[in-house]
Design an enzyme around this catalytic site. Structure first.
Site, PDB file in Angstrom:
ATOM      1  CD  GLU B 198     -34.646  52.806 -72.678  1.00 14.79           C
ATOM      2  OE1 GLU B 198     -33.743  52.585 -72.799  1.00 14.79           O
ATOM      3  OE2 GLU B 198     -35.609  52.930 -71.633  1.00 14.79           O
ATOM      4  CG  ASN B 268     -30.261  49.722 -77.519  1.00 13.52           C
ATOM      5  OD1 ASN B 268     -30.399  49.366 -76.271  1.00 13.52           O
ATOM      6  ND2 ASN B 268     -31.327  50.932 -77.830  1.00 13.52           N
ATOM      7  CG  ASP B 310     -33.855  47.288 -78.178  1.00 13.17           C
ATOM      8  OD1 ASP B 310     -32.639  47.598 -77.847  1.00 13.17           O
ATOM      9  OD2 ASP B 310     -34.774  46.978 -77.818  1.00 13.17           O
TER      10      ASP B 310
END
Lengths: 265, 583
Positions: B198, B268, B310
């Site tokens: 992230e 991701n 995600d």
């Protein structure tokens, strides 16, 4: 006005509890552990008004910041106030705003760039620096609006995980050195670091077009949800000392918008 | 059917009786448990990651008599994922940050502490971890315990004394890099991954020499062929954004010694919104098959190209031999966050099957020829529009909790989430001094209202056989045994024993806190079979309880609070190991 200790509600003479401030240890111009940021200055001003001193709970201001500071599991780890959060930020209870700033275009003066809007066709060609926030696919609003306009391939991301190798000035340094032609940066960061470059830089507010996300935000102080007593005391200082607070913001080069609002209730 | 597990530490016991896979009626006779079966020396039991134990003292008839034998407090409050190991007469118990390792002496009454290792880590690493400060366990090889600390240090400890033998830093938490996953030892190398997708961390796996800690190779998920060990990544990114490409590696590993390939998934793509990273963003969301000696990839299969949800594709790849259209195939099976159960030929990477195992609506299916999902464009998220009722949610049809596979029934046992989500771009957020308007993600119960289900899955048919609905998500892993008993924990704190064939609940016990860890089993020095599980709620789903988060905010914890706001009614925080046996 100096607040006499005896006159301050909730504080026992000689034993005033320190004002516990939740703060980022490495995020100039907002704050750092050397207390050089404008939020450090405002915290000191506030503590003085409340007849006490500041004690800091340091935590990187990213996901989990409020969770690990103001709402920390252990009472000893908690802090009472965040000096800067967006108005209405719903993890805390916010005071009315004390300043309003905006995302700005930053580019060298007199080098042939004169971008004033996200619809400027030159944005398709210029190398554009932006911050990456590290929040699952969400980035500064002008970045989303650029991609909506098809400006994608020439956009360069800058990490907001700051360290000695990647100080907060990196994105503005990149504009000054020509690594990028232009950057889109939140006002307080742009204002502070642009003033510290050897080459003159232009700062132009990013206007919000119809249907765009907002680019200007009101900034408030925040306390723990439900702590209305502390909020009233903090807000009292915010109102009483707004001229000094604004002077601090100006000293740090924060681009202020809609100045009238900073002084309203 | 022969499970590859058998080629690993478990010896050949599991392979003695090949059967067909599909019908529940075919049952191999229980082979005698070997010494290897009596231990549990790596996170998912064996190199095939089946979490199946050939020990059978506890069975469907007597499991109702299971009692607590002893328990142990870890002294740590946050979410406890993973499982303890048992090697010989010693149990090794790990904790979330600060990543303590305890060695407990099973040969003595009450299993006293033999040694305790407490790493020194900067608490500044805590806020970097996305979803609680979890750790998924340690692994054992050659007299050493290997631990990945949150601050990215890989440590080798002397299993006998707890003495630190070597320590190697894999990354820099100040740049958003952390490690939460368990390492795996393959031959003389220990393989470790990295977390922090992230934040745009570029994912990699690293092999270090188990004796010296020296780095043998490192391979990235994104970038040039020389650094990925496989071609085709750079051209699926704009400019040099592969450098912040994500594809982190915080899941589990499995290994096929015959093919000499190991398998893992990548997460991701980096922190850009999907509109800002056109292309497939390879090799995020990918199953990699790599050679453990060189790091080079034999193949790579991307499950979710150009992710917008995600669906962090790190879930475990279980190696089994399955009857596919009448032919036995060496496959790997992966229950992905995106809601599809993938079956691939593990030698070639050929996609053989991709069926939804939970309610899925972001894609109508997967094209087996191209390997690409058939997307519903209405369900693709964007930072500038609201997207409602996407299933599964970002928390996945299944999260990190590993499945189990029983060669006796031929079924997978899968703890699943029944969650959907809304993306709404309205909420003002704040990070690193910068206000912005973010897409808020609200997770909510899927169809039926139950937030989880523990299912048995027939891989040959590609279908669910039975399911046990759970009020909360089934966030703990599964264990299957030769006694035909399957164990799993719930977020309320129940450890349940169910019949492997029918799904009947045969026994349950309420542990002190919610379970997000994985049950394991071993045979103690007294010759008795034990079942052990860590309770201690937390992780992403339990972050609200673990971190005492405000329940008024349904979007906190990336939507986890909205989905689990009542968790505190069931469970409080606190790490406890509970060990069970028959009286």
């Amino acid at each position: 006005l100096v607040c006499l200790t005896l006159a301050c509600p909730g504080i026992v003479f000689g034993q005033a509890k320190p004002l516990r401030v939740c703060s980022d240890p490495e995020n100039m111009p907002f704050s750092n552990q050397k207390l050089e940021g404008f939020e450090n200055r405002i915290a000191s001003l506030m503590a003085k008004e409340l007849g006490t001193t500041v004690s800091y709970v340091w935590w990187g201001q990213r996901r989990g910041f409020i969770r690990n500071t103001m709402n920390a599991t252990l009472q000893e780890g908690r802090c009472d106030v965040v000096i800067g959060v967006p108005e209405g930020y719903d993890l805390v209870s916010t005071t009315p705003p004390y300043y309003r700033s905006t995302y700005v275009f930053v580019y060298p003066k007199g080098k042939g760039i004169s971008v004033k809007s996200l619809d400027d066709p030159s944005l398709k060609k210029l190398k554009i620096g932006v911050h990456l926030l590290g929040d699952d696919y969400t980035n500064p609003p002008p970045v989303h609006e650029l991609s909506k306009r098809g400006v994608v391939d020439n956009v360069v991301g800058f990490n907001t995980f700051y360290s000695a190798e990647n100080p907060p000035s990196t994105i503005i340094d990149a504009v000054a050195s020509g690594k990028v032609n232009l950057a889109i940066v939140w006002g307080p960061i742009a204002g502070y670091y642009a003033a510290r470059q050897k080459v003159p830089l232009e700062l132009v507010p990013v206007p919000s077009g119809q249907g765009d996300l907002p680019f200007a935000f009101n900034i408030s102080m925040g306390v723990k949800k439900g702590d209305e007593a502390l909020k009233a005391r903090v807000d009292n200082v915010r109102r009483q000392r707004s001229a000094e607070i604004t002077a601090i913001l100006k000293e740090y080069g924060v681009p202020l918008m809609d100045a009238g609002r900073t002084h309203t209730k | 059917m022969c499970v590859i597990a058998a080629l690993g530490i478990a010896g050949l016991a599991g392979c003695s009786s090949p059967t067909s896979t599909a019908p529940a009626s075919t049952t191999a006779p229980a082979a005698a448990a070997t010494d290897a079966d009596k231990q549990w020396t790596m996170p998912n039991k064996n190199q095939s990651a089946t979490r199946y134990s050939a020990v059978s003292e506890i069975n469907t008839e007597n499991v109702k008599n299971l009692k607590v034998a002893w328990s142990f407090s870890t002294g740590v409050l946050r979410g406890h994922e993973g499982e303890p190991l048992v090697v010989g007469n010693t149990m090794f118990v790990h904790t979330p940050f600060p990543n303590i390792v305890y060695a407990l002496d099973l040969s003595k009454e009450g299993a006293p502490v033999k040694w305790k290792y407490v790493p020194k880590q900067d608490p500044a690493v805590i806020p970097i971890a996305c979803c609680d400060t979890v750790n998924r366990g340690v692994t054992y090889a050659n007299g050493k315990i290997f631990l990945n600390q949150l601050d990215t240090n890989t440590v080798a400890l002397d299993a006998e004394t707890g003495k630190e033998l070597w320590k190697v830093k894999q990354g820099d938490y100040k740049q958003g890099q952390t490690v939460t996953s368990a390492p795996m030892v393959i031959k003389d190398k220990v393989i470790s991954g990295i977390s922090g997708g992230e934040f745009g961390v570029r994912g990699f796996v690293t092999a270090n020499d188990i004796n010296t800690g020296k780095q043998i190779w490192r391979m990235y998920s994104t970038g040039p062929e020389a650094e990925v060990g496989f071609p085709g990544s750079v051209e699926t990114w704009k400019g040099e954004e592969w450098k912040r490409g994500g594809g982190t590696t915080w899941g589990w590993y499995s290994y096929d010694p015959e093919l000499d390939l190991f398998y893992y998934g990548t997460g991701n793509p980096g922190s850009w919104n999907p509109d800002q990273r056109p292309g497939d963003n390879k090799y995020s969301m990918t199953i990699f098959a790599r050679n453990p000696d060189t790091g080079k990839a034999a193949w790579a299969y991307q499950k979710t190209p150009h992710d917008a949800w995600d669906y962090d594709g790190i879930n475990e790849n279980v190696l089994v031999d399955v009857n596919v259209n009448g032919q036995m195939r060496k496959v790997l099976v992966n229950f992905d966050r995106n809601g599809f159960s993938y079956m691939l030929d593990r030698k070639t990477g050929e996609l053989l099957q991709a069926n939804p195992f939970v309610h899925v609506n972001w894609a109508k299916g997967v094209d087996l020829k191209t390997g690409k999902p058939i997307e519903d464009p209405e369900k693709r998220t964007s930072a500038t529009k609201n997207t409602k009722d996407i299933c599964p949610s970002a928390m996945g049809g299944k999260n990190q909790q590993p499945v189990s596979y029983s060669p006796r029934t031929g079924f997978f046992y899968v703890p699943t989430n029944n969650l959907c989500m809304d993306y709404e771009g309205v909420q003002v957020k704040y990070q690193a001094g910068q206000p912005y308007v973010g897409a808020i993600v609200v997770s909510k119960p899927g169809p039926g209202g139950n937030r989880g289900e523990f299912i048995a899955w027939d891989p040959s048919a590609g279908k669910k056989v039975w399911g046990i609905k759970e009020e909360l998500s089934a966030w703990g892993g599964a264990l299957s045994t030769a006694g035909d008993v399957v164990f799993y924990g719930t977020m309320e704190g129940w450890l349940k024993a169910v019949h492997a064939k029918t799904g009947d609940v045969l026994w349950k016990f309420k542990t002190p806190s919610g379970i997000i860890g994985n049950p394991m089993t071993y045979v103690g020095p007294d010759g008795k079979q034990y079942i052990a599980v860590l309770s201690g709620v937390g992780g992403w789903s339990g972050i609200g309880v673990a971190a005492d988060m405000s329940l008024e905010d349904p979007t906190a914890g990336l939507g986890a609070i909205g989905a689990f706001k009542d968790l505190a009614n069931f469970s409080n925080q606190g790490g406890v190991l509970t060990v069970f046996s028959l009286p």
